[in-house]
Design a protein around this motif. Structure first.
Motif, PDB file in Angstrom:
ATOM      1  N   MET A   1      32.332  50.681 -19.598  1.00 46.22           N
ATOM      2  CA  MET A   1      31.435  49.583 -19.241  1.00 46.22           C
ATOM      3  C   MET A   1      31.806  48.333 -20.037  1.00 46.22           C
ATOM      4  SD  MET A   1      27.674  51.388 -18.896  1.00 46.22           S
ATOM      5  CE  MET A   1      27.761  52.222 -20.487  1.00 46.22           C
ATOM      6  N   LYS A   2      31.758  47.180 -19.392  1.00 47.87           N
ATOM      7  CA  LYS A   2      32.092  45.923 -20.038  1.00 47.87           C
ATOM      8  C   LYS A   2      31.013  45.532 -21.035  1.00 47.87           C
ATOM      9  CE  LYS A   2      33.103  41.074 -19.076  1.00 47.87           C
ATOM     10  NZ  LYS A   2      33.195  40.019 -18.030  1.00 47.87           N
ATOM     11  N   ASN A   3      31.455  45.060 -22.199  1.00 48.17           N
ATOM     12  CA  ASN A   3      30.508  44.610 -23.213  1.00 48.17           C
ATOM     13  C   ASN A   3      29.664  43.451 -22.709  1.00 48.17           C
ATOM     14  OD1 ASN A   3      31.719  46.476 -24.871  1.00 48.17           O
ATOM     15  ND2 ASN A   3      32.039  45.053 -26.563  1.00 48.17           N
ATOM     16  N   LEU A   4      28.387  43.458 -23.101  1.00 49.95           N
ATOM     17  CA  LEU A   4      27.538  42.297 -22.918  1.00 49.95           C
ATOM     18  C   LEU A   4      27.420  41.575 -24.245  1.00 49.95           C
ATOM     19  CD1 LEU A   4      24.576  43.602 -20.697  1.00 49.95           C
ATOM     20  CD2 LEU A   4      26.647  42.409 -19.977  1.00 49.95           C
ATOM     21  N   LYS A   5      27.078  40.307 -24.188  1.00 50.16           N
ATOM     22  CA  LYS A   5      26.842  39.505 -25.396  1.00 50.16           C
ATOM     23  C   LYS A   5      25.368  39.136 -25.452  1.00 50.16           C
ATOM     24  CE  LYS A   5      31.428  37.313 -25.789  1.00 50.16           C
ATOM     25  NZ  LYS A   5      32.080  37.946 -24.632  1.00 50.16           N
ATOM     26  N   ILE A   6      24.758  39.358 -26.619  1.00 51.95           N
ATOM     27  CA  ILE A   6      23.360  38.977 -26.816  1.00 51.95           C
ATOM     28  C   ILE A   6      23.288  37.989 -27.971  1.00 51.95           C
ATOM     29  CG2 ILE A   6      22.891  40.967 -28.327  1.00 51.95           C
ATOM     30  CD1 ILE A   6      20.015  40.942 -27.225  1.00 51.95           C
ATOM     31  N   ALA A   7      22.560  36.896 -27.785  1.00 53.73           N
ATOM     32  CA  ALA A   7      22.413  35.860 -28.817  1.00 53.73           C
ATOM     33  C   ALA A   7      21.053  35.994 -29.481  1.00 53.73           C
ATOM     34  CB  ALA A   7      22.556  34.475 -28.189  1.00 53.73           C
ATOM     35  N   ILE A   8      21.051  35.965 -30.819  1.00 58.24           N
ATOM     36  CA  ILE A   8      19.797  35.969 -31.577  1.00 58.24           C
ATOM     37  C   ILE A   8      19.886  34.903 -32.660  1.00 58.24           C
ATOM     38  CG2 ILE A   8      19.438  38.430 -31.139  1.00 58.24           C
ATOM     39  CD1 ILE A   8      20.208  38.974 -34.036  1.00 58.24           C
ATOM     40  N   GLN A   9      18.748  34.610 -33.257  1.00 57.22           N
ATOM     41  CA  GLN A   9      18.711  33.596 -34.319  1.00 57.22           C
ATOM     42  C   GLN A   9      19.567  34.022 -35.507  1.00 57.22           C
ATOM     43  OE1 GLN A   9      14.824  32.699 -35.790  1.00 57.22           O
ATOM     44  NE2 GLN A   9      14.557  30.957 -34.451  1.00 57.22           N
ATOM     45  N   LYS A  10      20.360  33.079 -36.013  1.00 54.85           N
ATOM     46  CA  LYS A  10      21.109  33.350 -37.238  1.00 54.85           C
ATOM     47  C   LYS A  10      20.189  33.316 -38.448  1.00 54.85           C
ATOM     48  CE  LYS A  10      25.093  31.965 -40.000  1.00 54.85           C
ATOM     49  NZ  LYS A  10      25.582  33.354 -40.077  1.00 54.85           N
ATOM     50  N   SER A  11      19.209  32.425 -38.432  1.00 51.51           N
ATOM     51  CA  SER A  11      18.201  32.362 -39.491  1.00 51.51           C
ATOM     52  C   SER A  11      16.926  31.815 -38.871  1.00 51.51           C
ATOM     53  CB  SER A  11      18.672  31.477 -40.651  1.00 51.51           C
ATOM     54  OG  SER A  11      18.904  30.152 -40.196  1.00 51.51           O
ATOM     55  N   GLY A  12      15.815  32.033 -39.546  1.00 51.07           N
ATOM     56  CA  GLY A  12      14.546  31.582 -38.992  1.00 51.07           C
ATOM     57  C   GLY A  12      13.581  32.728 -38.800  1.00 51.07           C
ATOM     58  N   ARG A  13      12.420  32.403 -38.236  1.00 51.10           N
ATOM     59  CA  ARG A  13      11.332  33.372 -38.221  1.00 51.10           C
ATOM     60  C   ARG A  13      11.558  34.554 -37.291  1.00 51.10           C
ATOM     61  NH1 ARG A  13       7.403  32.499 -34.246  1.00 51.10           N
ATOM     62  NH2 ARG A  13       7.954  30.869 -32.758  1.00 51.10           N
ATOM     63  N   LEU A  14      12.468  34.438 -36.317  1.00 54.09           N
ATOM     64  CA  LEU A  14      12.730  35.551 -35.405  1.00 54.09           C
ATOM     65  C   LEU A  14      13.937  36.389 -35.807  1.00 54.09           C
ATOM     66  CD1 LEU A  14      12.127  34.041 -31.842  1.00 54.09           C
ATOM     67  CD2 LEU A  14      10.508  35.139 -33.385  1.00 54.09           C
ATOM     68  N   ASN A  15      14.708  35.931 -36.782  1.00 51.74           N
ATOM     69  CA  ASN A  15      15.958  36.615 -37.123  1.00 51.74           C
ATOM     70  C   ASN A  15      15.729  38.052 -37.589  1.00 51.74           C
ATOM     71  OD1 ASN A  15      17.700  37.241 -39.850  1.00 51.74           O
ATOM     72  ND2 ASN A  15      18.988  36.633 -38.130  1.00 51.74           N
ATOM     73  N   GLU A  16      14.904  38.208 -38.608  1.00 49.31           N
ATOM     74  CA  GLU A  16      14.738  39.527 -39.218  1.00 49.31           C
ATOM     75  C   GLU A  16      14.203  40.553 -38.220  1.00 49.31           C
ATOM     76  OE1 GLU A  16      12.257  41.629 -42.888  1.00 49.31           O
ATOM     77  OE2 GLU A  16      12.617  39.463 -42.914  1.00 49.31           O
ATOM     78  N   LYS A  17      13.201  40.151 -37.426  1.00 46.20           N
ATOM     79  CA  LYS A  17      12.615  41.113 -36.491  1.00 46.20           C
ATOM     80  C   LYS A  17      13.536  41.395 -35.311  1.00 46.20           C
ATOM     81  CE  LYS A  17       7.781  40.562 -37.718  1.00 46.20           C
ATOM     82  NZ  LYS A  17       6.399  40.299 -37.247  1.00 46.20           N
ATOM     83  N   SER A  18      14.345  40.418 -34.922  1.00 43.85           N
ATOM     84  CA  SER A  18      15.316  40.656 -33.853  1.00 43.85           C
ATOM     85  C   SER A  18      16.360  41.665 -34.303  1.00 43.85           C
ATOM     86  CB  SER A  18      15.993  39.346 -33.438  1.00 43.85           C
ATOM     87  OG  SER A  18      15.065  38.427 -32.909  1.00 43.85           O
ATOM     88  N   VAL A  19      16.872  41.475 -35.522  1.00 40.68           N
ATOM     89  CA  VAL A  19      17.857  42.402 -36.079  1.00 40.68           C
ATOM     90  C   VAL A  19      17.254  43.792 -36.212  1.00 40.68           C
ATOM     91  CG1 VAL A  19      19.174  42.975 -38.161  1.00 40.68           C
ATOM     92  CG2 VAL A  19      19.226  40.650 -37.250  1.00 40.68           C
ATOM     93  N   GLN A  20      16.014  43.862 -36.714  1.00 45.08           N
ATOM     94  CA  GLN A  20      15.381  45.164 -36.903  1.00 45.08           C
ATOM     95  C   GLN A  20      15.155  45.870 -35.580  1.00 45.08           C
ATOM     96  OE1 GLN A  20      14.760  46.496 -40.101  1.00 45.08           O
ATOM     97  NE2 GLN A  20      14.695  48.289 -38.759  1.00 45.08           N
TER      98      GLN A  20
END
Length: 283
Positions: A1-20
């Motif tokens: 399957m071809k990889n998808l790319k997902i963008a998330i905040q590098k820093s800021g209030r959504l970064n930590e919870k997005s990574v988690q």
């Protein structure tokens, strides 16, 4: 399957919870704080770490297939992306606020006033709905200080607790928009197998977060009353105990029902109640 790319905040209030969230989905990746892009080792996904304002545009243009971003940013940038899943974190409200001693009492009183904001498009749409003509002043950074400096009569900004408003002599006046983190995608992803698998994992994590696993002991004579309170994922599991006439009941309850259900279960004779977090639920 071809990889998808997902963008998330590098820093800021959504970064930590997005990574988690992504890590709780079983995705294995490292060095996100020092990289602009990283590859997930055990899933066909690459993660881009971007400024939040850039995420909707990257997704709209197809540079990223997916993004996790605040709904307020999507609306402000007016990007054409597909909403895939509301994620339940990063909740906040875009509010109008005025000085505590302001003469403004009604929305219509904003006619002809100056309003400072970092969200001019959202604010304009809100004011247009009320047919209000105000002077919208774009300010990046500390919007809350603008009334005190004489730059505006009111502000429109993100409010979480209200502490910053209070410390700057302001008070909430009207809600403009509620916001939370959203998983968005570019157009044309319908039927994509990688996306379907990722969404299933995200849904299992979010569902588990909203529930608790409960084990309790009860006399058999009280079992009907107990099971009427507990529906579980499908139905409660009932296991006989070594002591005659007693059973153990295993089930799940939602976080919202937690304290209300616990007290009712105790009233119906439940004993030895053990409550545990759930990591994932696959339906």
């Amino acid at each position: 399957m071809k990889n998808l790319k997902i963008a998330i905040q590098k820093s800021g209030r959504l970064n930590e919870k997005s990574v988690q969230l992504l890590k709780n989905c079983g995705l294995d990746f490292e060095n996100y704080k020092s990289s602009l892009i990283t590859t997930v080792g055990n899933f066909p996904l690459e993660i881009l770490f971007l400024r939040d304002d850039d995420i909707p545009g990257y997704v709209e243009q197809g540079i990223a297939d997916l993004g996790i971003v605040g709904e307020n940013i999507i609306d402000e940038t007016e990007s054409k992306v597909e909403y895939i899943k509301r994620l339940g974190f990063g909740k906040c409200t875009l509010k109008l606020a005025i000085p505590k001693d302001s003469s403004i009492q009604d929305i219509k009183d904003l006619n002809g006033k100056a309003i400072a904001t970092s969200y001019p498009n959202i604010l304009k749409n809100f004011l247009d709905d009320y047919q209000i003509n105000a002077d919208i002043r774009l300010i990046s950074g500390s919007v809350e200080i603008s009334p005190g400096l004489g730059l505006s009569d009111a502000i429109c900004d993100i409010v979480s607790t209200g502490g910053t408003l209070k410390s700057n002599g302001l008070k909430p006046f009207a809600d403009v928009k509620n916001s939370e983190a959203i998983l968005v995608g570019r157009k044309g992803l319908e039927g994509n197998e990688v996306l379907a698998e990722l969404v299933q994992r995200i849904e299992s994590v979010l569902l588990a977060k909203e529930t608790k696993y409960v084990v309790l002991n009860v006399e058999k004579k009280n079992l009907p009353a107990i099971t009427s309170l507990l529906h579980g994922v499908k139905s409660p599991t009932v296991v006989p105990l070594a002591e005659e006439g007693w059973v153990a009941v295993h089930t799940v309850i939602t976080e919202d029902d937690f304290w209300d259900k616990i007290n009712k279960l105790k009233a119906e004779g439940a004993q030895g109640i053990v409550v545990m977090p759930i990591e994932k639920i696959i339906l």
